[in-house]
Design an enzyme around this catalytic site. Sequence first.
Site, PDB file in Angstrom:
ATOM      1  N   ALA A 181      95.227  69.285   3.400  1.00 58.32           N
ATOM      2  CA  ALA A 181      94.318  69.190   4.534  1.00 58.32           C
ATOM      3  C   ALA A 181      94.406  67.800   5.151  1.00 58.32           C
ATOM      4  CB  ALA A 181      92.887  69.469   4.072  1.00 58.32           C
ATOM      5  N   GLY A 199      95.196  72.383   0.826  1.00 62.82           N
ATOM      6  CA  GLY A 199      95.047  73.379   1.874  1.00 62.82           C
ATOM      7  C   GLY A 199      96.354  74.073   2.199  1.00 62.82           C
ATOM      8  N   GLU A 225      96.655  76.791  -0.276  1.00 66.56           N
ATOM      9  CA  GLU A 225      95.628  77.793   0.022  1.00 66.56           C
ATOM     10  C   GLU A 225      96.058  78.686   1.181  1.00 66.56           C
ATOM     11  OE1 GLU A 225      91.376  76.059  -1.349  1.00 66.56           O
ATOM     12  OE2 GLU A 225      92.351  74.901   0.222  1.00 66.56           O
ATOM     13  N   GLU A 232      92.969  68.610  -5.380  1.00 68.09           N
ATOM     14  CA  GLU A 232      91.721  68.118  -4.793  1.00 68.09           C
ATOM     15  C   GLU A 232      90.864  67.311  -5.769  1.00 68.09           C
ATOM     16  OE1 GLU A 232      92.830  71.503  -2.049  1.00 68.09           O
ATOM     17  OE2 GLU A 232      93.013  71.033  -4.193  1.00 68.09           O
TER      18      GLU A 232
END
Length: 692
Positions: free
Chosen positions: A63, A102, A105, A125
Site C-alpha cells: 500500500a 496490499g 491482498e 504489515e
Amino acid sequence: MAEVVKLERHDVVATITVDYPPVNALSAAVRGGILRCMNVAIADPEVKAIVLTCAGRTFIAGADITEFGKPPQPPTWDEFMAVIEDSPKPVVAAIHGNALGGGLEVALACHFRVATKNAKLGLPEVKLGLLPGGGGTQRLPRAVGPELAVKMIVGGDPITARDALKSGLIADIVESAPAGGQVFARKVLTERLPVGKLRDDDSKLAAVKADRSIFTNAVASMTRRARGLEAPFAAAEAVGAAIDLPFEDGLKKELEGFNKLLGSDQSRAQRYAFFAERAANKLEGLPEGTGPRQIERVAVVGAGTMGGGIAMSFANAGVPVTLIESTEEQLKRGLSTIRRTWETSAARGSIPADAPAKRMALINAAVGLSNVKDADLVIEAVFETMAVKKEVFAQLDKCAKKGAVLASNTSYLDIDEIASVTNRPQDVLGMHFFSPANVMKLCEIVRGPRTAPDAMMTAVSIARQIGKAPVVVGLCHGFVANRMYDPAFKQADGLLFEGALPDQIDAVLTKFGMPMGPFVMGDMAGLDIGWLSRKDRGVKSEISDALCEAGRFGLKAGKGWYKYEAGSRAPIPDPDVERLIDETLARLSRKRRAISDEEILERMLYSIVNEGARILEEGIAARPSDIDVVWLYGFGWPVYRGGPMYWADQVGLKHIADRLVFHAKQTNDPSLEPASLLKRLVVEGKLFASLA
C-alpha cells in the site's frame, strides 16, 4: 499525472499493467486505474480473461503508506476488491519481484496467481505495527492454511515462489510475468479450469477447526520473540477470526484490529522507523550526478570475529569475497568458525541444508595482503589500535589497485589519521559493522574530511546490497553509535558506585524494551577487552577492574557480572558480585543508597538523548532520524519506540532537560547538563523532528 494503469488486449486476453515507479505502490490513483480498466475489460465482449500485472522491477509491493491516517480517497477498498473478485471473467495475477501487503491482498482477490521464480510474496504489515487490512488475514488462511498464514502474517516475512507454489498460493511459476500470465489465462480458458473465490473456499481451514492446537502452536511459535509488540498478537487474533467466523464477519474483525493499530503509538513509531531507514540512504550535499564506483571484487582483511562476520555478510548475499589473514593457522581458524556457524544455522532450519557449502564456496581464503590487488573494495577488520590500522593501510596503499575503496571497520578511531598513511585519502572511509556482523543490520559509513563523494556512495550502495542499513556519519571519537553509548555506560558504572546492582540496571533496560542491559552486553563481549583498554589509557574503574582481577571476564569465563552454567548463555545474578561491589565501596568509603528504577532509566536514556543532541549540533549526523536508525539496528532499541530522538520528542524535551539538570546537580556530574541544542529547542518550543 501520467497514466499509471494501462489496458491492452491480446486477442481474448486483456492485460492490465500498473506502471507507478518505483514500487507500484497501491495509491488511490493506482486503485482507480485498476478499477477503470477492470470495468472496461469486463464490459468488452471480446475479452474472455484478464491478467493483472506490473511494469518495472516489481509487482505491487504494498500500500502507499503515505496515505495512512489521511481521509480516504476513492475508490473505496471494498469497491475496488469486489470488482476484481466478482469479475465474471477469470482474473490472473501475474507476479514478479515482490507482491507484499496490499499487493498480495489484491492478488488474493484474483482467481489465479502465477509468479516468476525469483518473486517473493508476503504480508509484512506487522513490521509497521499493523495487520493486513485488505482481507489478507481472511483470504490467506484459505489459500495456504492457517499454519502458514500465521507464519506469514504474524511473523511478517515473505515466502519464495517455490514455497508459494507448494502451498497453493500460486498456481504456476512462469518465465516472465506478463507473458506467463497470458499463457496461463489461455490455459484457464482452453482447459476450463474451475474459477472460484478464496472467500468461498474453507477447505484448508478444516484441519484447524478439527484441532485448534495447530493454530495455537503456530501462534506461540511466531510470537515468542514479540515481547512488547502489539501488532503480532492482534494479527494472530485476526487470523483466528478466519477460522471461527464467516468471511464477512472475519473482515469486520480484521478492519477493527487494523484501525485500532493504525491509531496506536506503536504503529506511528514503527512507520516512522520505516521512513527513517529510507531517509538514511539519502546523501545530502553531493555533487550532481555522483554515483557509486563499480564493485566486482571484495576483500576482507582479518578472519577474526569481525572479519569473519563481514565475509559471511557478503556470502549470505551471494557476493563472492576474498578473506585474507597473515598466517595459514589464523585463516583456518576463521574459516572453521564461519563453517560451524552456518552448519549450526542449517541444523536449526534457519537456512537451507545446502546453504553452508554454497556460501563457503563464495569465500576465497588467502594469506598475505598482496591478495587485495584485484579488489574494488577492501574492508580492514584487524585489531582495534591505531598503530596496527596504520600498518595495514600503509601496505594496502601499495597493494590495492588504483581507485579501490579502502574501508576500516574501526569503531572509534580517526579515519583521517588512518588515511594519512596512504597516498589516496580520497578512497579511505569507515565501514563500521556491528557484532556479530553476519547478524546485525547496521553499518555506520564514516566519512573522513578527504573522502571522495563517489567513495561514500559506493560504501552505501554495497552495504545495501548485502542487506545492511547504512547510515552516513561524521568523524569523531566513537562516531554516532559508540559515542552515544559511552555516556549511558558511564551512568551505569556510576550507578554501581551509588548502590544499584547490575541485575537491577539491566532489568530496567530490558523492561523498557532493549534486548539486553549493559552488564549482560559486557559479559557477552568479554570484560577483559575493556580492562586492557583502560590499562592502556591509564583509566581506572574500581568495580570493573576488581571484577577482572578476580578472573571474571564474562560468558567465556563462566562468570563476569553474572555467573553462567556450563553450556548456557543465561545470566544468573551472583551474590559474589554484590559482595565484591560492597567491598569495593567500603574500601572507597562509599555507602550504598536505594536507587529507583525511574532514576536508572532517566540517567541512562536521557544521557543518550543528550549526546544525540550534541551530535546533531556538531553535524556528525545529518538528521535525528539517522541517529534513530543507528540505535534501532545497532543496539536493538525497541522499534515500537521509534529510536531515542523520536522517543524524546514523545516524552517531551522540556521534561528531559529538566530531569538532566536535576540529576547533574544530584550527582555533581557536568556531563548530564543539557546540550545547548536541547536547551534551544526547549526555549523555542520545538522538537528534534523540526530539524528534519
